[in-house]
Structures are given as C-alpha cells and as structure tokens.
Design an enzyme around this catalytic site. Structure first.
Site, PDB file in Angstrom:
ATOM      1  N   SER A   1       0.724  -1.251  -0.089  1.00 15.13           N
ATOM      2  CA  SER A   1       0.111  -0.173   0.124  1.00 15.13           C
ATOM      3  C   SER A   1       0.905   1.198   0.006  1.00 15.13           C
ATOM      4  O   SER A   1       1.752   1.478   1.152  1.00 15.13           O
ATOM      5  CB  SER A   1      -1.045   0.163   1.136  1.00 15.13           C
ATOM      6  OG  SER A   1      -1.769  -0.880   1.188  1.00 15.13           O
TER       7      SER A   1
ATOM      8  N   LYS B   1      -7.087   1.652  -2.553  1.00 20.30           N
ATOM      9  CA  LYS B   1      -6.700   1.175  -1.130  1.00 20.30           C
ATOM     10  C   LYS B   1      -6.632   2.442  -0.313  1.00 20.30           C
ATOM     11  O   LYS B   1      -6.886   2.421   0.771  1.00 20.30           O
ATOM     12  CB  LYS B   1      -5.189   0.699  -1.440  1.00 20.30           C
ATOM     13  CG  LYS B   1      -4.744   0.200   0.245  1.00 20.30           C
ATOM     14  CD  LYS B   1      -5.664  -0.701   0.868  1.00 20.30           C
ATOM     15  CE  LYS B   1      -4.966  -1.158   2.232  1.00 20.30           C
ATOM     16  NZ  LYS B   1      -3.739  -1.833   2.237  1.00 20.30           N
TER      17      LYS B   1
ATOM     18  N   LYS C   1       0.231   5.906   7.778  1.00 22.73           N
ATOM     19  CA  LYS C   1       1.240   6.103   6.669  1.00 22.73           C
ATOM     20  C   LYS C   1      -0.017   6.015   5.646  1.00 22.73           C
ATOM     21  O   LYS C   1       0.035   7.163   4.667  1.00 22.73           O
ATOM     22  CB  LYS C   1       2.140   4.959   6.389  1.00 22.73           C
ATOM     23  CG  LYS C   1       2.579   4.830   5.053  1.00 22.73           C
ATOM     24  CD  LYS C   1       2.248   4.123   3.888  1.00 22.73           C
ATOM     25  CE  LYS C   1       2.207   2.470   4.498  1.00 22.73           C
ATOM     26  NZ  LYS C   1       1.644   1.584   3.488  1.00 22.73           N
TER      27      LYS C   1
END
Length: 291
Positions: A94, A169, A237
């Site tokens: 990701s 995502k 993140k």
C-alpha cells in the site's frame, strides 16, 4: 509458475504460503526466523531481489511503504537489475499512487508489465486467502495475474490503469480508519455512561451500526487483544497518503485529517506497533479512562 515473493511480514507470509501450497515454485528474499517455515514448505530462499527477479516469471512485492518498494525495485541488486523482457511485477504493498505510476513506467521501459494490487482484509484475510484485492494495470497484465490473486483473495477487481489500485486502497483506508475511530468513540462513550462495552457491541451487531470493523476490531477492543494485525504506524502512513493526496487535489477531508492526528497521538503514546484497533486507547486516555 515460477514466482518471486519479497516482503515476508505479517501479511506476506500467509500469502506466499498459499502460493507454495498451490504447487508454484516460489523464490523468497529476506527470509528470517518468522518466515523460515516457508522454506520448509517448499519455498526457495535467495540472497537478493535481483536473484529473485532472475529466477521468477512473476515477482510479487508486499512491503511496508513507498521507499521500501522503490529500494527493492531499483537499488543495486534490486528487482530491476534481474528483470528480462516479458516478466510481470505485481506490487501488493500500500503505497503512493503517484509513485506507483512512476515505478510502472520504469518497469515498462525494461519490457515488463506492472500491476498495482494492494489488499484489504488484514492478517485474518491473508491467512484465510480471503483478501480483497484492488488492481490497477492493463487488462492483459491483470488476467495474467488473476490466477495468483485467486489463491490469495476472494474479491478481486480491476479498477483501472496503473495507480488505480493504490487510489482505491487509500479510499479503503479512509473508511477503515474513520470507522475504527467511530467504534472506539462509541465504546468509550458507553463505558463512561456506565454500560458494559461488550454488551453494547453485542447489541449494535444486530442493528444498522453493524459492520465488519465493529465485529472484528470491536471484539479486539473489548478483549484488549492488540497484537497486529495491522499496525497503527502503517495505517497512519496510509492516512498520510490520503491527506497529502487531498492537498494535491485541493480537497477538504476533515475527518480523515482528524483521524490521522489521533493516530499521531497513538504513536506518540508508544502504541505504533499495536493493531489499529488499539486506537481506542488514545481516546480512552483523552476521556480519562484507564486502559
């Protein structure tokens, strides 16, 4: 098929195991004590990403962040050094949608295909081969990868061109992060009001507030089982990718930004390596509750 797999963490280990169990020859890099069982299952450990790319027809990455993917692909003795024309690189990490597109261009210049295919479903989905896989790439490259995806996941979608998987995502992580925060606030409220959070969760599971996150992460919150899972620092993140992307697009995502700040606070408290369901502990601290 000869497959390379780089990134043998909490998610990567079971994903690679499914590929080995299906009879593929799987070449591995960075085998550590926690992933040694993959060699015992039949995986083949190699000493560099370059060697993996030379040995495999399809190379799968499952790494923590954008700089990790860049390093594994393009540093000395990286994947790019071992590629030959016609191979396929699949990045299931990701990472940044923008950098994904840049990586794909560099891989295409070597005569190889590239698919970004980040996943959702956590360690449970990885272990059960039930991941949701969100893909970006050409139809031809996606169809080539699909048989491998079907060994690791259930809901597999080609969203669009390279980078579309990563964009999906990020959207997924916005929803997951905000819902974890919502479930956390609801249970903190219930406890402060004198209700049993376990019973409140049980009641809510039968109503419109029911969700997979209330089911799985709500249970972790009630039982205080915060072993990852998916670490708060990794989810932070992803939320940062969302906030940075919103800035680039001149969008306001106020709830996403607020949840990112909660994750910052959780990491400051020392909870960064805990499962993201442990976000409730930060809200408990703000409420003056004992964890």
């Amino acid at each position: 098929m000869n497959i390379g797999f780089i990134g043998l963490g909490v998610m990567g280990r079971p994903m690679a195991s499914h590929l080995i169990a299906a009879g593929h020859t799987v070449f591995l890099h960075r085998v550590k004590a926690a992933s040694q069982h993959l060699v015992e299952e039949g995986g083949k450990a190699l000493d560099s990403a370059k060697a993996v790319a030379e040995a495999a027809d399809v190379i799968i990455l499952m790494l923590p962040d954008t700089p990790d993917v860049q390093a594994v692909l393009f540093d000395a003795n990286g994947v790019a050094d071992g590629l030959s024309k016609g191979k396929l690189v699949i990045d299931m990490s990701s990472i940044s949608p923008v950098e994904t597109q840049n990586f794909a261009i560099r891989i295409a210049d070597l005569g190889c295909d590239y698919v970004d295919a980040p996943v959702s479903g956590g360690d449970v989905g990885a272990k059960n081969a039930a991941l949701t896989i969100m893909c970006g790439g050409s139809e031809q490259a996606f169809e080539r990868a699909r048989p491998l995806f079907e060994l690791m996941g259930k809901n597999i979608t080609l969203v669009g061109d390279v980078g579309a998987g990563q964009t999906t995502k990020v959207a997924n992580q916005i929803i997951v992060g905000l819902t974890i925060a919502a479930v956390s606030e609801a249970l903190v409220f219930a406890k402060s009001a004198g209700a049993d959070p376990a019973k409140v969760r049980e009641a809510l599971m039968g109503g419109f507030a029911s969700s997979r996150i209330l089911e799985v992460h709500g249970e972790r919150m009630v039982k205080r089982t915060f072993d990852p899972g998916f670490r708060i620092q990794l989810h932070r993140k992803d939320m940062s990718l969302a906030v940075d992307g919103a800035k680039a697009l001149n969008l306001s995502l106020p709830n996403t930004a607020a949840t990112q700040q909660l994750m910052n606070a959780a990491i400051a408290r020392g909870d960064g390596d805990k499962d993201h369901s442990a976000l409730i502990q930060t809200l408990e601290a703000l409420a003056g509750q004992k964890s």
